[in-house]
Write an enzyme that holds these catalytic residues in place. Structure first.
Site, PDB file in Angstrom:
ATOM      1  N   MET A   1       1.413  -4.482  -5.509  1.00 50.92           N
ATOM      2  CA  MET A   1       2.399  -5.457  -5.975  1.00 50.92           C
ATOM      3  C   MET A   1       2.868  -5.140  -7.399  1.00 50.92           C
ATOM      4  SD  MET A   1       1.991  -9.556  -5.460  1.00 50.92           S
ATOM      5  CE  MET A   1       0.449  -9.631  -6.376  1.00 50.92           C
ATOM      6  N   LEU A   2       1.916  -4.932  -8.313  1.00 56.25           N
ATOM      7  CA  LEU A   2       2.277  -4.579  -9.681  1.00 56.25           C
ATOM      8  C   LEU A   2       2.806  -3.157  -9.758  1.00 56.25           C
ATOM      9  CD1 LEU A   2       2.414  -5.114 -12.704  1.00 56.25           C
ATOM     10  CD2 LEU A   2      -0.013  -4.473 -12.852  1.00 56.25           C
TER      11      LEU A   2
ATOM     12  N   ASP B   1      -7.343   9.603  -5.282  1.00 58.24           N
ATOM     13  CA  ASP B   1      -8.586   8.842  -5.263  1.00 58.24           C
ATOM     14  C   ASP B   1      -9.119   8.834  -6.688  1.00 58.24           C
ATOM     15  OD1 ASP B   1     -11.104   7.786  -4.987  1.00 58.24           O
ATOM     16  OD2 ASP B   1     -11.843   9.330  -3.600  1.00 58.24           O
ATOM     17  N   ILE B   2      -8.983   7.706  -7.382  1.00 57.06           N
ATOM     18  CA  ILE B   2      -9.361   7.684  -8.796  1.00 57.06           C
ATOM     19  C   ILE B   2     -10.871   7.781  -8.996  1.00 57.06           C
ATOM     20  CG2 ILE B   2      -7.286   6.438  -9.515  1.00 57.06           C
ATOM     21  CD1 ILE B   2      -9.005   3.904  -9.771  1.00 57.06           C
TER      22      ILE B   2
ATOM     23  N   ALA C   1      -6.987  -0.932  -7.992  1.00 60.15           N
ATOM     24  CA  ALA C   1      -8.171  -1.780  -8.144  1.00 60.15           C
ATOM     25  C   ALA C   1      -8.696  -2.215  -6.788  1.00 60.15           C
ATOM     26  CB  ALA C   1      -7.845  -3.021  -8.976  1.00 60.15           C
TER      27      ALA C   1
ATOM     28  N   THR D   1      -9.606  -5.384  -5.260  1.00 57.54           N
ATOM     29  CA  THR D   1      -9.281  -6.765  -5.631  1.00 57.54           C
ATOM     30  C   THR D   1      -9.781  -7.805  -4.626  1.00 57.54           C
ATOM     31  OG1 THR D   1      -7.108  -6.545  -4.581  1.00 57.54           O
ATOM     32  CG2 THR D   1      -7.244  -6.083  -6.951  1.00 57.54           C
TER      33      THR D   1
ATOM     34  N   ASP E   1      -8.721 -11.848 -15.942  1.00 49.39           N
ATOM     35  CA  ASP E   1      -9.338 -13.024 -16.543  1.00 49.39           C
ATOM     36  C   ASP E   1     -10.765 -13.232 -16.050  1.00 49.39           C
ATOM     37  OD1 ASP E   1      -8.096 -13.534 -13.982  1.00 49.39           O
ATOM     38  OD2 ASP E   1      -8.483 -15.672 -14.278  1.00 49.39           O
TER      39      ASP E   1
ATOM     40  N   TYR F   1     -16.848  -8.938  -8.681  1.00 55.20           N
ATOM     41  CA  TYR F   1     -15.539  -8.395  -9.050  1.00 55.20           C
ATOM     42  C   TYR F   1     -15.377  -8.371 -10.569  1.00 55.20           C
ATOM     43  CZ  TYR F   1     -10.494  -8.386  -9.888  1.00 55.20           C
ATOM     44  OH  TYR F   1      -9.238  -8.117 -10.379  1.00 55.20           O
TER      45      TYR F   1
ATOM     46  N   LYS G   1     -14.911  -5.061 -13.079  1.00 54.01           N
ATOM     47  CA  LYS G   1     -13.747  -4.913 -13.959  1.00 54.01           C
ATOM     48  C   LYS G   1     -14.174  -4.849 -15.428  1.00 54.01           C
ATOM     49  CE  LYS G   1      -9.897  -4.956 -12.926  1.00 54.01           C
ATOM     50  NZ  LYS G   1      -8.956  -3.844 -12.633  1.00 54.01           N
TER      51      LYS G   1
END
Length: 284
Positions: free
Chosen positions: A12-13, A35-36, A57, A59, A99, A122, A126
């Protein structure tokens, strides 16, 4: 000419980042193309680029409770690999964070330098990604924490609400979790503005201004679609027990933007109205 690499470009982003960078030299790769978690692949992909934006990510917040190792690989090892490669290439890195690195027990907006204390798997993964980035490429990295994202190029809360509205008279939504609905178009543009301004490396909070709860968010979505917002009924988080605990309060402060000479993102209500006009919530 600056060369950009977007990881997670199919999300999406990632899609809105491509739009925000239209006309520039951009390499956009999705999970099937990069593939990071593979350091060698990351080093090869990063070579020749000046700016790397990591929008990739894991998510699935609830699934991460049972699959923390898988989430850690993407959310922590992936950013570490990108930071190592960026440092070696002399490139800037933008790491998108969340957040959820905060525990949600606050009652005023979290400053960028607030000590992190995640509640769930999660958030832990992060947070680990943030630490790797700040350790491996401190002078060339931006941590951009965001929250409650919605956009046209993926499933989102507003679309879910309108889909539910089509099949029932009322919708119950939690009113005891507070945050900042954030349009991915605004976030993408803010990231590009930050890079164009050559802002100082560090931590920034990329959320639309103001605050609300999920109940208020839902009512605003209903109103934007011409529906009666009174059809949205308040409830509390105990009515929707999920595997991963959610922070009750995750409103983020925006002081870093002013310190960098940049304006913070506009109020969430303005962004939502604009997003609705552009079909972000139209059920698929």
């Amino acid at each position: 000419m600056t060369r950009y690499l977007i990881a997670g470009a199919a999300g999406m982003l990632g899609r809105d980042l491509q739009d925000a960078l239209v006309g520039r030299d951009v390499t956009a790769v999705d999970r099937s193309e990069l593939d990071i978690t593979d350091l060698a692949a990351v080093q090869k992909a990063v070579a020749g680029h000046d700016v790397i934006i990591n929008a990739a990510a894991y998510t699935a917040v609830d699934a991460a409770e049972e699959n923390e190792a898988a989430a850690y690989a993407v959310n922590a090892i992936g950013p570490r690999n990108l930071a190592l490669a960026a440092a070696a290439a002399g490139a800037k890195l933008v790491q998108i964070s969340t957040d959820y690195v905060f525990d949600g027990t606050g009652n005023s907006p979290y400053a960028e330098d607030t000590e992190i204390d995640p509640l769930n798997a999660y958030g832990r993964t992060k947070a680990a990604g943030e630490q790797f980035v700040l350790t491996e490429n401190p002078a060339g990295s931006y941590i951009v924490r965001t929250a409650w994202l919605y956009g046209a190029h993926g499933p989102n809360f507003g679309r879910t609400m309108l889909t539910l509205a089509a099949g029932r008279d009322t919708v119950s939504v939690v009113a005891d979790q507070f945050g900042q609905p954030t349009w991915t178009v605004d976030l993408a543009r803010q990231i590009v503005a930050m890079l164009d301004a050559d802002a100082p490396a560090g931590i920034y909070h990329g959320t639309n201004a103001g605050q609300t709860n999920w109940f208020g968010f839902a009512k605003a979505v209903f109103a934007s679609a011409g529906l009666d917002p009174e059809r949205v009924l308040p409830t509390d988080g105990r009515s929707f027990v999920r595997p991963a605990p959610r922070p009750a309060y995750s409103v983020l402060g925006h002081d870093a933007w002013a310190a960098a000479g940049l304006s913070p993102m506009r109020p969430w209500t303005e962004a939502l109205a604009d997003a609705a006009d552009h079909g972000a919530f139209t059920p698929s």
